[in-house]
Scaffold this motif. Structure first.
Motif, PDB file in Angstrom:
ATOM      1  N   HIS A   1       0.758  -1.136   0.125  1.00 46.07           N
ATOM      2  CA  HIS A   1      -0.162   0.085   0.009  1.00 46.07           C
ATOM      3  C   HIS A   1       0.751   1.119   0.140  1.00 46.07           C
ATOM      4  CE1 HIS A   1      -3.239  -2.579   0.741  1.00 46.07           C
ATOM      5  NE2 HIS A   1      -2.592  -2.987   1.834  1.00 46.07           N
ATOM      6  N   LEU A   2       0.341   2.206  -0.693  1.00 47.12           N
ATOM      7  CA  LEU A   2       0.978   3.620  -0.480  1.00 47.12           C
ATOM      8  C   LEU A   2       0.983   4.191   0.854  1.00 47.12           C
ATOM      9  CD1 LEU A   2       2.737   5.642  -1.980  1.00 47.12           C
ATOM     10  CD2 LEU A   2       0.546   6.643  -2.566  1.00 47.12           C
ATOM     11  N   TRP A   3      -0.311   4.382   1.137  1.00 51.54           N
ATOM     12  CA  TRP A   3      -0.586   5.229   2.540  1.00 51.54           C
ATOM     13  C   TRP A   3      -0.603   4.231   3.769  1.00 51.54           C
ATOM     14  CZ3 TRP A   3       1.052   9.519   1.706  1.00 51.54           C
ATOM     15  CH2 TRP A   3       0.499  10.415   0.572  1.00 51.54           C
ATOM     16  N   LEU A   4      -0.090   4.126   4.800  1.00 50.28           N
ATOM     17  CA  LEU A   4       0.280   2.894   5.877  1.00 50.28           C
ATOM     18  C   LEU A   4      -0.786   3.021   6.809  1.00 50.28           C
ATOM     19  CD1 LEU A   4       3.969   2.558   5.464  1.00 50.28           C
ATOM     20  CD2 LEU A   4       2.158   1.336   4.166  1.00 50.28           C
ATOM     21  N   GLY A   5      -1.594   2.193   7.240  1.00 49.58           N
ATOM     22  CA  GLY A   5      -2.166   2.196   8.529  1.00 49.58           C
ATOM     23  C   GLY A   5      -1.222   2.050   9.696  1.00 49.58           C
ATOM     24  N   MET A   6      -1.178   2.732  10.522  1.00 56.93           N
ATOM     25  CA  MET A   6      -0.185   2.661  11.699  1.00 56.93           C
ATOM     26  C   MET A   6      -0.530   2.721  12.873  1.00 56.93           C
ATOM     27  SD  MET A   6       3.194   4.703  10.324  1.00 56.93           S
ATOM     28  CE  MET A   6       2.036   6.192   9.628  1.00 56.93           C
ATOM     29  N   PRO A   7      -1.788   1.635  13.360  1.00 55.01           N
ATOM     30  CA  PRO A   7      -1.954   1.696  14.712  1.00 55.01           C
ATOM     31  C   PRO A   7      -1.046   1.180  15.805  1.00 55.01           C
ATOM     32  CG  PRO A   7      -3.019  -0.202  13.531  1.00 55.01           C
ATOM     33  CD  PRO A   7      -2.285   0.638  12.544  1.00 55.01           C
ATOM     34  N   HIS A   8      -1.053   1.831  16.753  1.00 54.71           N
ATOM     35  CA  HIS A   8       0.073   1.464  17.922  1.00 54.71           C
ATOM     36  C   HIS A   8       1.208   1.528  17.256  1.00 54.71           C
ATOM     37  CE1 HIS A   8      -3.746   0.748  19.850  1.00 54.71           C
ATOM     38  NE2 HIS A   8      -3.964  -0.336  19.143  1.00 54.71           N
ATOM     39  N   ASN A   9       1.723   2.537  16.308  1.00 53.78           N
ATOM     40  CA  ASN A   9       2.968   2.520  15.875  1.00 53.78           C
ATOM     41  C   ASN A   9       3.532   1.344  15.087  1.00 53.78           C
ATOM     42  OD1 ASN A   9       3.495   5.223  16.512  1.00 53.78           O
ATOM     43  ND2 ASN A   9       3.976   4.533  18.434  1.00 53.78           N
TER      44      ASN A   9
END
Length: 124
Positions: free
Chosen positions: A86-94
């Motif tokens: 993916h281009l834009w990254l989901g980053m929950p809890h770093n």
């Protein structure tokens, strides 16, 4: 890294005037160039689901300035370095977990507030 991603998405959003969904559905490899009247122009491609009668949306593309193109190139580098498709990254809890989801406006406003940036006229 999340601050850099937010800065990149903000540059792309402001420079392209794309809808939130169009920006979030951009994938790695979405940046290309084309020549018009002997001038090389950066082009971003994505998918549009709004008003589309096609299952899976329609492929779209629009020209962007060098600032947005550079933000996409930086984001592609980050995503590749982290092994994400993916281009834009989901980053929950770093932690990188899939694709970044909606509510970009809230995320950009939070970024501005954390860094004491002017977000426009205040509501009294």
């Amino acid at each position: 890294m999340s601050i850099l991603q937010i800065a990149n998405i903000q540059r792309v959003a402001m420079a392209s005037a794309g809808r939130e969904g169009e920006i979030l559905w951009m994938e790695q490899g979405c940046l290309s160039k084309f020549v018009a009247d002997d001038i090389e122009v950066d082009l971003i491609s994505s998918r549009r689901y709004k008003n589309s009668s096609v299952m899976g949306g329609e492929s779209i593309g629009w020209p962007v300035g060098s600032s947005a193109a550079r933000a996409v190139a930086i984001q592609e580098y980050l995503a590749r370095a982290l092994g994400s498709p993916h281009l834009w990254l989901g980053m929950p809890h770093n932690r990188v977990e899939g694709r970044l989801r909606g509510d970009t406006c809230r995320k950009v406003q939070r970024f501005a507030k954390l860094h004491e940036l002017d977000t426009g006229p205040s509501k009294a």
